[in-house]
Design a protein around this motif. Structure first.
Motif, PDB file in Angstrom:
ATOM      1  N   THR A 396     -19.177  19.018  14.972  1.00 52.37           N
ATOM      2  CA  THR A 396     -18.332  18.685  15.500  1.00 52.37           C
ATOM      3  C   THR A 396     -18.599  16.908  13.682  1.00 52.37           C
ATOM      4  O   THR A 396     -18.760  18.002  12.794  1.00 52.37           O
ATOM      5  N   PRO A 397     -17.089  16.476  13.194  1.00 51.32           N
ATOM      6  CA  PRO A 397     -17.036  16.215  12.456  1.00 51.32           C
ATOM      7  C   PRO A 397     -18.101  14.618  12.637  1.00 51.32           C
ATOM      8  O   PRO A 397     -18.394  14.407  13.847  1.00 51.32           O
ATOM      9  N   ALA A 398     -18.351  14.062  11.072  1.00 57.93           N
ATOM     10  CA  ALA A 398     -19.244  13.112  11.425  1.00 57.93           C
ATOM     11  C   ALA A 398     -18.641  12.181  11.528  1.00 57.93           C
ATOM     12  O   ALA A 398     -17.744  11.381  11.668  1.00 57.93           O
ATOM     13  N   PRO A 399     -19.084  10.805  12.994  1.00 57.50           N
ATOM     14  CA  PRO A 399     -18.942  10.356  13.434  1.00 57.50           C
ATOM     15  C   PRO A 399     -19.362   8.875  12.005  1.00 57.50           C
ATOM     16  O   PRO A 399     -19.869   8.559  12.133  1.00 57.50           O
ATOM     17  N   ASP A 400     -17.959   7.921  12.532  1.00 58.99           N
ATOM     18  CA  ASP A 400     -18.094   6.553  11.387  1.00 58.99           C
ATOM     19  C   ASP A 400     -17.198   5.512  12.215  1.00 58.99           C
ATOM     20  O   ASP A 400     -16.892   5.829  13.451  1.00 58.99           O
ATOM     21  N   GLU A 401     -16.794   4.318  10.966  1.00 60.90           N
ATOM     22  CA  GLU A 401     -15.894   2.996  11.985  1.00 60.90           C
ATOM     23  C   GLU A 401     -15.198   3.844  13.024  1.00 60.90           C
ATOM     24  O   GLU A 401     -14.573   3.516  13.836  1.00 60.90           O
ATOM     25  N   HIS A 402     -14.529   5.174  12.305  1.00 58.34           N
ATOM     26  CA  HIS A 402     -13.043   5.009  12.913  1.00 58.34           C
ATOM     27  C   HIS A 402     -13.058   6.181  13.696  1.00 58.34           C
ATOM     28  O   HIS A 402     -12.125   6.895  13.900  1.00 58.34           O
ATOM     29  N   ARG A 404     -14.543   8.341  16.252  1.00 59.74           N
ATOM     30  CA  ARG A 404     -15.861   8.699  17.631  1.00 59.74           C
ATOM     31  C   ARG A 404     -16.098   9.730  18.554  1.00 59.74           C
ATOM     32  O   ARG A 404     -14.452  10.460  18.514  1.00 59.74           O
ATOM     33  N   ILE A 405     -17.260  10.331  18.928  1.00 61.42           N
ATOM     34  CA  ILE A 405     -17.615  11.691  19.272  1.00 61.42           C
ATOM     35  C   ILE A 405     -17.864  10.954  20.561  1.00 61.42           C
ATOM     36  O   ILE A 405     -19.267  10.613  20.937  1.00 61.42           O
ATOM     37  N   GLU A 406     -17.347  11.492  21.846  1.00 59.66           N
ATOM     38  CA  GLU A 406     -17.817  10.867  23.200  1.00 59.66           C
ATOM     39  C   GLU A 406     -18.183  12.433  23.973  1.00 59.66           C
ATOM     40  O   GLU A 406     -17.071  12.936  24.610  1.00 59.66           O
ATOM     41  N   THR A 407     -19.142  12.155  23.887  1.00 59.68           N
ATOM     42  CA  THR A 407     -19.662  14.166  24.868  1.00 59.68           C
ATOM     43  C   THR A 407     -20.878  13.464  25.568  1.00 59.68           C
ATOM     44  O   THR A 407     -21.450  12.651  24.998  1.00 59.68           O
ATOM     45  N   LEU A 426     -12.500  13.257  21.421  1.00 60.41           N
ATOM     46  CA  LEU A 426     -12.115  13.596  19.833  1.00 60.41           C
ATOM     47  C   LEU A 426     -11.994  11.628  20.006  1.00 60.41           C
ATOM     48  O   LEU A 426     -10.391  11.940  20.409  1.00 60.41           O
ATOM     49  N   VAL A 427     -11.845  10.685  19.018  1.00 60.04           N
ATOM     50  CA  VAL A 427     -10.799   9.766  19.378  1.00 60.04           C
ATOM     51  C   VAL A 427     -10.795   8.829  17.876  1.00 60.04           C
ATOM     52  O   VAL A 427     -11.997   8.717  17.010  1.00 60.04           O
ATOM     53  N   VAL A 428     -10.268   8.817  17.217  1.00 62.23           N
ATOM     54  CA  VAL A 428      -9.549   8.703  16.142  1.00 62.23           C
ATOM     55  C   VAL A 428      -8.910   7.429  15.550  1.00 62.23           C
ATOM     56  O   VAL A 428      -8.425   7.524  16.319  1.00 62.23           O
ATOM     57  N   TRP A 429      -9.191   6.233  14.936  1.00 63.25           N
ATOM     58  CA  TRP A 429      -8.513   5.264  14.035  1.00 63.25           C
ATOM     59  C   TRP A 429      -7.242   5.517  12.775  1.00 63.25           C
ATOM     60  O   TRP A 429      -7.760   5.545  11.869  1.00 63.25           O
ATOM     61  N   GLY A 430      -6.422   4.709  13.291  1.00 60.80           N
ATOM     62  CA  GLY A 430      -5.756   4.835  11.743  1.00 60.80           C
ATOM     63  C   GLY A 430      -4.963   3.466  11.221  1.00 60.80           C
ATOM     64  O   GLY A 430      -4.477   3.215  12.682  1.00 60.80           O
TER      65      GLY A 430
END
Length: 715
Positions: A396-402, A404-407, A426-430
């Motif tokens: 998976t992509p590396a989780p960070d502040e922006h 999230r990997i909910e699994t 897969l949750v992202v913020w911008g």
């Protein structure tokens, strides 16, 4: 003194800190309130949501208790919990839906509260009431709110009285086919047939004309009985090309209720969401306020406590109408958390203990944009047919502040045929929608899975569509853009085929070097795989399979360790080496001077390449005798598309059928699948009875062309 400029992450963190200060000023204590202290919570669920709740519980110092079925004994949520208790066989009715067993574990473990997650018992009035009677806090609304909102006909009357806009329809007690059909005719086609206790897209069908009404009605009833043990239906006018917009609400036991803005969940297949975003694209501040205030009125009308979602249908003019209220935490709640800097599970735990809401409406700020993509084990090219099987490779992509990997799964786990096929969220913020969408696509390319079909490539295609980029979404998005989203399969490029061949050669080379190193004569030329020849160069042919096409790569070994690869009329100069990083293999390759570093996974006879452009699979064909041995034997009939339970057998030996006629109804991955005749003919054999379990690719019926049996008998 130089000015201090705060970057957004710092501002974001400062805002969260400020919100927590506001909370502290109101005198909130750690998980303690008028309803009692929560020090241990049982999560009456599995998979991703169980892990999600446990993470927050751990952060708050609350011990977690898991329950698990036979199928989940080695699952991630069991490993994460402080305690875990076995509750039955894989079938959810005998395990996760068994109220008595769950309550027995809650009492035995000394749990102060039960968090139901979503699905299963989360919207079960009887379970909420049983928790209360046993002195256990149910982390959810009062049972009366679940009951009122769970029955769609009742909820419509309550919402209308509360001034919440609704769509008219038939919600009556007369459930005869004749009455429902007459009401559909009165409303006007197309109509939506819905289970009154429905949710999650279950028990919902669209009837577009009188000719298909009864078939759709019976299908909706069957699925509703299976999912909710209730087949009462309502009929509503179906709004063409609507948007599905929902509002996150939260209430406490002190009469407070707030909204945390809206989410757009329009892009769906089979009435189930696959990509969600917050806030809704193109929705202005005034409409946003009206949506939120209507949702709060809905919550207050039923004295709502805890997290809930009020769902609306929105037309092209941004008029919105109440659809239903989900009296639980939604799958897509993380996007609301990302734009408000909140932890809704923490809110649930605190409010369930009797504390006041941590923030009031004026304290809740909206910042940026968030997307959630649901990654499923399914085949988009086969009508999104859900699948099951092992996760042979998962990165998976590396989780960070922006990000999230909910699994609830890890590499090596299996996606079970008994439960929902969602692998992860897969949750992202911008900072804005464009930035968030770019982050989503970048992260999807880094989500690599081998072992079963997934919808990742489809999500990439969907999120890159110009209309999606522009925010022009509706529940008809996928059928409207079907040709763009499902283009004809494209064969891997010549460069990709060369990379696959290079990966096989380098693996072969490493195997030979390892064997030579363990031998008595490590420097023997007979153990070398460098292709050295005296006064000549080694030439060899490698057969590869690209979908239905077989290609031959002619490989020449050069003395400098590079390769010349001939693919048809094209010649490629190829060099490369393998590198291992964090357990994954990467192919450092150069093809005709173009360098790249795709991830390389070789499983059995298939080479999987993952790069910034997407994924590609190239296989080594099996010998004919092995291919024949792996055949399904389903000659002349219908086969099970996946492992599941035969719910209904619609034919018997001797019946004549036409192409597309329904043969069986199968329940798999919590969904109903109608198995239809692949050709016209006569049923020779039916291999399964109702209630039987059929494995994937198992023959279900044997079909013979009409007249075939008589002709054989005449010979």
């Amino acid at each position: 003194m130089a000015a201090v400029i705060l970057s957004f992450p710092t501002l974001h963190g400062l805002r969260i800190f400020t919100q927590k200060l506001l909370w502290t000023k109101r005198g909130a204590r750690l998980i303690s309130g008028g309803r009692g202290r929560i020090e241990k919570v049982l999560i009456a669920n599995r998979g991703e949501i169980a892990c999600r709740v446990m993470r927050t519980a751990k952060k708050m110092g609350v011990r977690s208790v898991a329950v698990y079925s036979d199928a989940d004994s080695h699952s991630m949520h069991v490993a994460m919990a402080d305690e875990a208790y076995h509750i039955g066989p894989p079938a959810s009715q005998q395990s996760y839906l068994n109220m008595e067993k769950v309550l027995e574990v809650a009492k035995k473990s000394g749990s102060h509260a039960v968090h139901p997650g979503y699905g299963f018992l989360s919207e079960n009035t009887e379970f909420a009431e049983a928790c209360k009677q046993n002195g256990i806090i149910f982390i959810g609304p009062p049972s009366s709110a679940i009951r009122d909102m769970g029955i769609k006909s009742t909820s419509k009357h309550i919402m209308s009285a509360a001034g919440v806009p609704i769509i008219g329809g038939y919600h009556g007690d007369d459930q005869s086919n004749e009455r429902l059909r007459a009401e559909a005719e009165k409303i006007g086609y197309p109509v939506m047939i819905k289970a009154v206790r429905g949710g999650g897209g279950k028990g919902m069908r669209i009837a577009r004309s009188d000719s298909d009404f009864l078939e759709q009605l019976e299908s909706a009833r069957r699925e509703a009985r299976k999912s909710f043990n209730d087949d009462v239906m309502l009929i509503e006018k179906f709004v063409e090309d609507p948007r599905h917009v929902e509002v996150q609400v939260f209430g406490d036991t002190h009469g407070n209720a707030v909204y945390l803005f809206e989410r757009d969940c329009s892009v769906q297949r089979r009435h189930q969401k696959i990509i969600e975003e917050a806030p809704g694209p193109g929705i202005n501040a005034e409409v946003r306020r009206k949506l939120g205030e209507a949702a709060v009125r809905a919550a207050k009308a039923v004295n709502y406590v805890g997290a809930g979602t009020v769902e609306f249908i929105m037309d092209a003019q941004h008029n919105f109408y109440f659809m239903e209220m989900n009296t639980r935490l939604q799958v897509e709640h993380p996007v609301s958390e990302m734009i408000t800097g909140t932890d809704l599970v923490e809110w649930q735990l605190r409010v369930a203990a009797g504390e006041r809401l941590p923030l009031l409406q004026n304290d809740i700020m909206l910042r940026g944009h968030s997307f959630e993509a649901r990654i499923y084990a399914e085949d988009p090219n086969n009508d999104f047919l859900p699948g099951a099987g092992p996760l042979l490779h998962l990165s998976t992509p590396a989780p960070d502040e922006h990000t999230r990997i909910e699994t609830g799964v890890r590499e090596g786990d299996e996606v079970s045929a008994h439960y929902d096929p969602m692998i992860a969220k897969l949750v992202v913020w911008g900072e804005d929608r464009r930035a968030a969408l770019q982050k989503l696509r970048y992260s999807l390319r880094q989500y690599n899975i081998v072992g079963l079909s997934t919808n990742i490539e489809f999500l990439l295609s969907l999120s890159a569509h110009p209309d999606f980029e522009a925010g022009n979404v509706s529940t008809s998005f996928i059928p409207q853009h079907y040709a763009d989203l499902f283009p004809p399969p494209k064969a891997p490029s010549g460069a990709t085929v060369c990379q696959a061949a290079l990966g096989l050669l380098l693996r072969e080379k490493k195997g030979a070097e390892d064997s030579a190193g363990a031998s008595a004569d490590p420097s023997s030329p007979f153990g070398s795989s460098r292709g050295w020849r005296l006064n000549t160069r080694l030439h060899r042919s490698l057969a590869l399979q690209l979908g239905d096409e077989k290609v031959i790569v002619v490989i020449t070994y050069n003395q400098d360790g590079s390769y010349a690869m001939q693919l048809g009329e094209e010649l490629f100069h190829v060099t490369g080496e393998l590198e291992t990083e964090g357990g994954a293999s990467f192919l450092h390759s150069s093809v005709n001077g173009v360098k790249s570093r795709p991830k390389l996974v070789i499983v059995d006879n298939v080479v999987h390449l993952f790069s910034a452009e997407g994924g590609a699979d190239v296989s080594v064909p099996l010998p004919k005798y092995l291919a024949a041995a792996s055949g399904s034997g389903a000659q002349g009939g219908a086969v099970a598309p996946m492992t599941g339970t035969i719910e209904k057998v619609l034919v018997k030996a001797g019946d004549k059928v036409n192409v597309g006629d329904p043969l069986m109804v199968m329940i798999a991955m919590k969904m109903e699948h109608i198995i239809r005749a692949p050709k016209a003919g006569v049923i020779a054999k039916v291999f399964f009875n109702e209630g039987a379990q059929a494995n994937r690719h198992a023959p279900l019926v044997e079909l013979e062309e009409e007249g075939g049996v008589d002709q054989e008998g005449a010979q």
